[in-house]
Write a protein that holds these residues in place. Structure first.
Motif, mmCIF file in Angstrom:
data_model
loop_
_atom_site.group_PDB
_atom_site.id
_atom_site.type_symbol
_atom_site.label_atom_id
_atom_site.label_comp_id
_atom_site.label_asym_id
_atom_site.label_seq_id
_atom_site.Cartn_x
_atom_site.Cartn_y
_atom_site.Cartn_z
ATOM 1 N N ASP A 11 -65.608 67.624 122.098
ATOM 2 C CA ASP A 11 -64.637 68.483 122.790
ATOM 3 C C ASP A 11 -65.293 69.199 123.955
ATOM 4 O O ASP A 11 -64.723 69.326 125.037
ATOM 5 N N ILE A 15 -64.336 68.722 128.145
ATOM 6 C CA ILE A 15 -63.880 69.771 129.043
ATOM 7 C C ILE A 15 -64.984 70.140 130.041
ATOM 8 O O ILE A 15 -64.719 70.527 131.176
ATOM 9 N N GLY A 132 -51.822 59.455 128.363
ATOM 10 C CA GLY A 132 -51.800 60.409 127.262
ATOM 11 C C GLY A 132 -51.751 59.740 125.900
ATOM 12 O O GLY A 132 -50.788 59.874 125.159
ATOM 13 N N PRO A 134 -54.365 58.169 122.408
ATOM 14 C CA PRO A 134 -55.717 58.170 121.848
ATOM 15 C C PRO A 134 -56.412 56.819 121.989
ATOM 16 O O PRO A 134 -55.754 55.781 122.005
ATOM 17 N N PHE A 143 -60.525 59.552 120.698
ATOM 18 C CA PHE A 143 -60.690 60.336 121.910
ATOM 19 C C PHE A 143 -59.447 60.215 122.769
ATOM 20 O O PHE A 143 -58.826 59.156 122.814
ATOM 21 N N PRO A 144 -59.085 61.291 123.473
ATOM 22 C CA PRO A 144 -57.942 61.188 124.361
ATOM 23 C C PRO A 144 -58.325 60.370 125.610
ATOM 24 O O PRO A 144 -59.356 60.618 126.230
ATOM 25 N N ASN A 146 -56.990 60.191 128.611
ATOM 26 C CA ASN A 146 -57.023 60.820 129.933
ATOM 27 C C ASN A 146 -58.247 61.710 130.108
ATOM 28 O O ASN A 146 -58.848 61.777 131.163
ATOM 29 N N ARG A 147 -58.629 62.386 129.019
ATOM 30 C CA ARG A 147 -59.810 63.255 129.132
ATOM 31 C C ARG A 147 -61.087 62.439 129.249
ATOM 32 O O ARG A 147 -62.015 62.821 129.964
ATOM 33 N N MET A 215 -54.238 65.961 135.444
ATOM 34 C CA MET A 215 -54.020 64.930 134.424
ATOM 35 C C MET A 215 -54.020 65.522 133.019
ATOM 36 O O MET A 215 -53.541 64.908 132.077
ATOM 37 N N CYS A 216 -54.615 66.704 132.861
ATOM 38 C CA CYS A 216 -54.738 67.307 131.534
ATOM 39 C C CYS A 216 -53.954 68.604 131.370
ATOM 40 O O CYS A 216 -53.593 68.973 130.267
#
Lengths: 290, 405, 239, 312
Positions: A11, A15, A132, A134, A143-144, A146-147, A215-216
């Motif tokens: 996480d 970010i 959007g 997983p 994991f997402p 887009n991230r 995007m997030c």
């Protein structure tokens, strides 16, 4: 236990990539052009809105809109420096006075850009969903998409930029100007152009960060300040003016945030400020500074 | 040393004083003042919710020729003056008092957000101006006993018992409650958690977090690991958008997913697509099926404003409260605040949401709905009882996953 | 008792010793010179004496009082005035105000305005800047700025004055004037320690000289002794 | 002789002006008092900012923190205590906090000091928020209102005391010392100025007035929460007003505060949809073209006129 640690780390990394990209731009602007750009978040907001518009209105893939958003915001930053900060630099007696004055001018810019954004896009909240879903790499970890993409793009942009600074001719000029503007001028570097370029590149990074942010997260005209604050925290964490430091600082802040929010989510932001202020006192050159 | 500098100060000060003289208005229109957040952090929320409804009302009243006031024997058109409070309470209170004392406007429309309402209500009350509450829940305001304040919007006090009722009804056995660490989040969590417990829903997790949260995944993972049926978030649209996208991105699905402010706004399905938000529960609520007038309001709004109906929580409330207000003025036949206040406090009028009246605490209670759920692109009211417009979907369908290009 | 006494004074910057294990002792009333090639650590030694930097290890005593670890303003109020290698006058303040500041704060006791004013005007007279009293300090010529610094440093009635290259960048005539000024200061009973590159001044003014090289003391003695010292000659010729 | 009578004349003008201000509740409207109270608030914030930051050149973005401390003191002590007690407590709390911050931030120079003080505002907001949520269980507080005249007179009183304090400091030896710190901190130390103590004390004195100002303004706002109390706008505005007016003279910040707060009033009401745009443009122009502030410009123009006079 191991799974929890892994979760916190992942996480944090996801970010942290965005934090890093946001901070690298500010670091460049402060490190070379000596402008502490309070309006940095506003460029992020512009990037977000341009991406939103190109996706929702013209159906352009958000990742491709980097190609629209980047040059537009770069030119904006470049012109702003030539029209504004160059003049402030000439009229300010000392470097300290320039830092103060340019920061206040940025405050004015923040007001202007926000108001213009409200006039163009309205004050309301905007958003879109892209990638959007997983992604699984086996082993149950999810994991997402887009991230993951944003992390990858952020890292790629930072690497490309780092290579540009360390390898290209223009990059060398920028680095020379950062270390010693007077000598750089003596050896034939057009200092005003270099500073404007730096400010432009800083804005460009903010714009690209805006694309990834959109995007997030939601996009709205008043979103800028919170990103500016994060960028300032990261820049202090990594050492003012150090590109690599800012990148690592961004990742680190992501990890810290992830860790604190795992323990006591109410104190996430407070912990950011606390770390930031303690660091300023104990080691103003940043964790990675000398 | 005091000399010249002082003089310039004096001159500037006097110029400033001169400029503030007030214009005198002849009574050929009704002037309504509203301090509103046109810039600053509250601006986006204000523009996405109550903002446009006041404008629509003014437009419609004027299209009608105005409000008939017997005292003047004619219809008076309405003018809305908006001042920008910069999302700052200090500026708002100052501008509110400017509108009341300096501009001497006929009526006041409310500023945006709970905090602003809290600050505005005592001031309006002090000056004997009616304040019809707009956006903002204000459970706490009741204790202050302000005779000129009318509460319109429903809030935690009515919504959370209903949510518990619905959860019990559809078979939710356990829940995780997470909330923003501010007045809003605390109020909702304080109302929801006891209600859940009373209905036999086990609250396996409760946690507050700082406003401006950037990552909700750890909270959701924690809740998932406790295997709760319902994930309940008490926060504003920012966190709602974040929570929805992160749940979707990670493929974490709960049997029931509730956000309190956010799903009611149309930017929510517009952002994610209506198939994605299918089954998400939120506070509100109304839709075109709620009352005969509701669909008409949606149509009028879409026709007259340069945007589509944005708000399925407060929209119908705000507009109807203004319709009630207008009829109260016409019945009172005067612009006298006290007389209108008395009429408003006692009379029932027909509005777009049906019968509209205030109870003895000056609170509007005939809400069209408390809790909504997105179903096929419509924010359906799923309250137990006759307000329901559709059966709740439970469990919530899975996130659609990878979109086909 | 010597007015200034340093023993084993050492200062590292990073891994490099800027000053290493220097002992010195200055007697009351003498003019003591400090010379050495660029980067020998002269200014660092000054900063250590004036308490801008703290020696580690080492002890510095002023009038028998250990001043190691004290703050610059405390050392100043004990009676130690200084000027700077690169002129550090308060550019936007008037010439008189520059000196007034020293009169107000330079001595340990409270100085009333009238007394401070009188003292400052006397000092400006002494350094020959009376005419310029109301002008902003930034408008002065370099040599005047240096004299202003001297006046400011003397405003607190110091017993010891540290002069860091007061003659650098001056013309021949200005150097002669400066030398006269130093002599006049000395006549007032103030002990002087000076860093200087102008050899004529050093040789004429100083009673004793200390030579620093790479942070170490390589010689000490009267001008004649130092001038004959082989190590000193080697250092200067080797440059 | 001429100089003396001129001074007397100015002093008389000042007293007259003060008298007008004192009596104005008798003949002006309530809103005039509100507006002037608001302008006085900005004057107090700006001038007190100038006490420390003007001469030393350390740009502090902490006003909102000390202002917020005053606001919160007012909210917590609310109706249980009388106004003078709350005022004293709020001012003392801000003073003590500033002493602490001052001691901690000694080492910081230039932009580091600036962003530290900015972080302070945000940190205080976050901590108070967390404390209110987890300890007291609420975040909003209703502040009992006060009469307009009470607010007005208190504000006027604070402003007058502040102006006197600022004047005395500026024209005392300590004013000179503060200026020397701004020009060459190192040289100031070697000239005998206790740089550290002077910086801390003047920082704390400026915070004292901001705190008192917060106490009285909170009663006008009726409702506050941590994000309202610790609003970074109240850090930036005083700085902008001071720089716009010019920090070299005592009346620069006053002029800046009067013009800006009036401009704000004018723009938010007459051009509510373009307020930020116009305000921002004026700000940028002011900084680009008036680096020494309005007083600097006036001085320059005055000088030019005089020279022309001399020539003819």
């Amino acid at each position: 236990m191991i799974e929890t640690i892994l979760n916190v780390v992942v996480d944090g990394l996801l970010i942290g990539g965005i934090y890093a990209l946001i901070a690298v731009g500010l670091s460049l602007q402060y490190g070379v052009a000596k402008v502490l750009n309070i309006a940095h978040g506003e460029f992020i907001m512009l990037g977000g809105f341009i991406t939103w518009t190109s996706y929702k209105v013209f159906g352009i893939n958000p990742l491709l809109s980097v190609a629209i958003c980047g040059p537009l915001i770069f030119v904006l930053g470049f012109v702003l420096h030539l029209a504004l900060f160059k003049r402030i630099r000439m009229t300010s007696e000392t470097e300290g006075a320039f830092e103060g004055n340019s920061m206040l001018a940025c405050f004015g810019l923040m007001f202007i850009i926000q108001n213009v954004a409200i006039l163009i896009w309205g004050a309301g909240i905007k958003g879109y969903s892209y990638l959007g879903f997983p992604v699984s790499f086996g082993g149950g970890a999810v994991f997402p998409a887009n991230r993951l993409t944003t992390l990858a793009v952020a890292v790629i942009i930072c690497i490309v930029f780092y290579l540009f600074l360390s390898r290209s001719h223009m990059g060398k000029g920028i680095r020379a100007a950062a270390q010693d503007p007077d000598t750089a001028q003596l050896v034939g570097v057009d200092i005003n152009r270099v500073l404007a370029l730096c400010f432009g590149f800083g804005a460009l990074m903010a714009g690209l960060a805006g694309t990834l942010v959109s995007m997030c997260y939601k996009v709205e005209p008043t979103m800028g300040l919170e990103y500016t604050i994060i960028a300032i925290i990261v820049v202090v964490l990594g050492g003012m003016g150090s590109i690599l430091g800012s990148f690592l600082g961004g990742i680190l802040l992501g990890l810290i945030g992830s860790l604190v929010s795992h323990i006591e989510p109410g104190l996430t932001l407070a912990s950011f400020y606390l770390i930031f202020m303690i660091l300023l006192l104990v080691k103003p050159t940043g964790i990675f500074g000398k | 040393m005091f000399g010249k500098k002082f003089f310039f100060g004096l001159i500037f000060f006097m110029i400033a004083v001169l400029f503030v003289s007030s214009p005198c208005l002849a009574k050929d229109k009704i002037v309504i003042g509203q301090p509103f957040s046109l810039s600053g952090p509250l601006a986006s929320g204000a523009a996405s919710s109550s903002g446009p409804f006041y404008k629509l009302w003014v437009k419609q009243v004027n299209a009608d020729g105005g409000i008939y006031v017997e005292e003047y024997g004619k219809k008076l058109p309405v003018e809305l003056i908006r001042y920008d409070d910069k999302s700052d309470v200090g500026t708002m209170t100052k501008l509110l008092e400017k509108l009341i004392l300096e501009d001497e406007v006929d009526f006041i429309f409310p500023p945006w957000s709970t905090a602003m309402l809290y600050a505005a209500a005592p001031i309006c009350n002090k000056h004997g101006y009616i304040l019809i509450g707009g956006a903002g829940g204000a459970v706490k305001l009741k204790d202050l006993d302000l005779p000129y304040f009318f509460q319109v919007l429903n809030d935690a006090e009515t919504q959370m018992p209903e949510l518990a009722e619905i959860f019990a009804d559809i078979g939710v056995k356990s829940a995780a409650v997470v909330y923003r660490g501010d007045l809003h989040g605390i109020e909702y969590s304080e109302f929801s958690i006891p209600e859940f417990k009373e209905k036999g829903i086990e609250v396996k997790m409760q946690q507050s977090y700082s406003p401006g949260i950037k990552d909700m995944s750890s909270l959701m993972k924690k809740a998932k690991s406790k295997n709760v049926d319902a994930f309940v978030v008490h926060d504003y649209p920012g966190a709602t958008m974040l929570g929805t996208s992160q749940a979707m991105e990670l493929g974490i699905n709960f049997k029931a997913l509730h956000f309190n402010v956010g799903p009611c706004f149309t930017f929510y399905p517009n952002t994610f697509g209506s198939e994605v938000v299918e089954g998400v529960i939120g506070c509100g609520a109304w839709n075109g099926k709620s009352t005969p007038g509701a669909q008409d309001l949606i149509d009028r709004f879409n026709k007259n404003m340069d945007q589509k109906m944005p708000d399925y929580w407060g929209g119908l409330f705000y507009y109807s409260s203004l319709q009630h207000f207008r009829q109260a003025i016409e019945e009172a036949g005067t612009l006298d605040q006290e007389k209108i206040r008395d009429v408003m406090a006692s009379k029932t009028y027909k509005t777009d949401l049906g019968d509209f009246w205030y109870n003895e605490d000056r609170i509007f209670t005939n809400h069209p709905g408390q809790i909504g759920q997105w179903q096929n692109g419509v924010f359906e009211v799923i309250d137990t009882g006759e307000k329901r417009t559709a059966e709740p979907i439970y469990p919530k369908p899975k996130w659609p996953g990878k979109k086909k290009k | 008792m010597p007015i200034l006494e340093a023993s084993g004074v050492t200062k590292y910057f990073g891994g490099l010793a800027a000053v290493s294990n220097v002992d010195l002792s200055v007697e009351r009333g003498e003019v003591y010179g400090l010379i050495g090639p660029n980067g020998a650590g002269k200014t660092t030694l000054f900063n250590l004496i004036a308490a801008s930097l703290v020696p580690k290890p080492g002890i510095i005593k002023f009038n028998g009082i250990n001043i190691t670890g004290k703050k610059p303003y405390q050392v100043c109020r004990l009676g130690l005035g200084m000027t700077f290698q690169t002129v550090k006058i308060f550019a936007n303040m008037s010439v008189l105000e520059n000196v007034l500041l020293g009169s107000f704060f330079g001595s340990p006791k409270y100085v009333p305005l009238s007394e401070a004013r009188k003292r400052s005007e006397e000092l400006l007279e002494f350094v020959g800047l009376s005419e310029a009293a109301p002008t902003p300090a930034k408008d002065l010529t370099l040599s005047s700025q240096k004299r202003l610094e001297v006046a400011r440093a003397m405003a607190g009635n110091p017993e010891l004055l540290l002069l860091d290259e007061v003659m650098a960048g001056l013309t021949q005539t200005e150097v002669s004037e400066a030398m006269r000024l130093v002599n006049r200061i000395r006549e007032q009973g103030i002990t002087i320690v000076m860093i200087e590159h102008v050899m004529k001044a050093i040789m004429n003014l100083c009673d004793r000289i200390l030579v620093l090289h790479h942070g170490e003391k390589i010689a000490e003695g009267t001008p004649e002794q130092v001038a004959k010292n082989e190590q000193v000659i080697a250092v200067y010729l080797g440059e | 002789m001429i100089l003396k009578s001129k001074r007397l004349f100015y002093l008389l003008c000042l007293l007259l002006f003060l008298l007008i201000m004192l009596l104005s509740p008798l003949y002006t409207s309530d809103y005039f008092l509100i507006l002037v109270s608001n302008i006085l608030m900005y004057i107090v914030l700006t001038v007190s900012w100038t006490i420390f930051s003007g001469p030393t050149g350390y740009i502090s973005l902490a006003p909102a923190a000390f202002f917020g401390i005053g606001i919160y003191t007012s909210a917590i002590m609310g109706s249980q205590f009388s106004l003078p007690v709350i005022l004293a407590t709020g001012a003392a709390a801000a003073f003590c906090c500033a002493l602490l911050v001052g001691m901690v931030t000694l080492r910081l120079q230039g932009i580091y000091f600036t962003i530290f003080t900015f972080g302070l505002v945000e940190l205080l907001g976050e901590v108070v928020q967390w404390w209110e949520v987890n300890v007291t269980g609420t975040t909003g507080r209703i502040v009992p209102g006060t009469e307009y005249t009470t607010v007005y007179y208190t504000m006027l009183g604070i402003a007058v005391v502040l102006m006197l304090t600022a004047y005395i400091i500026k024209h005392s030896r300590y004013g000179l010392a503060l200026q020397s710190i701004g020009e060459y901190e190192e040289a100031a130390g070697h000239t005998g100025v206790n740089v550290t103590a002077l910086k801390i004390v003047s920082f704390a004195v400026s915070a004292l007035f901001m705190g008192a100002c917060g106490v009285i303004m909170a009663t006008r706002w009726t409702y506050i929460d941590p994000s309202i109390a610790f609003n970074p706008l109240f850090s930036f505005l005083p700085v902008l007003m001071a720089i716009f007016g010019g920090v070299a003279h005592l009346f620069g910040p006053v002029i800046g505060a009067v013009i800006f707060s009036y401009l704000e009033e004018f723009l938010t009401t007459q051009f509510p949809y373009y307020y930020m745009l116009i305000f921002g443009v004026i700000l940028v122009i002011a900084i680009v073209y008036l680096p020494t502030g309005l007083t600097g410009l006036i001085r320059k123009l005055g000088g030019r006129l005089r020279r022309r006079h001399a020539n003819t």
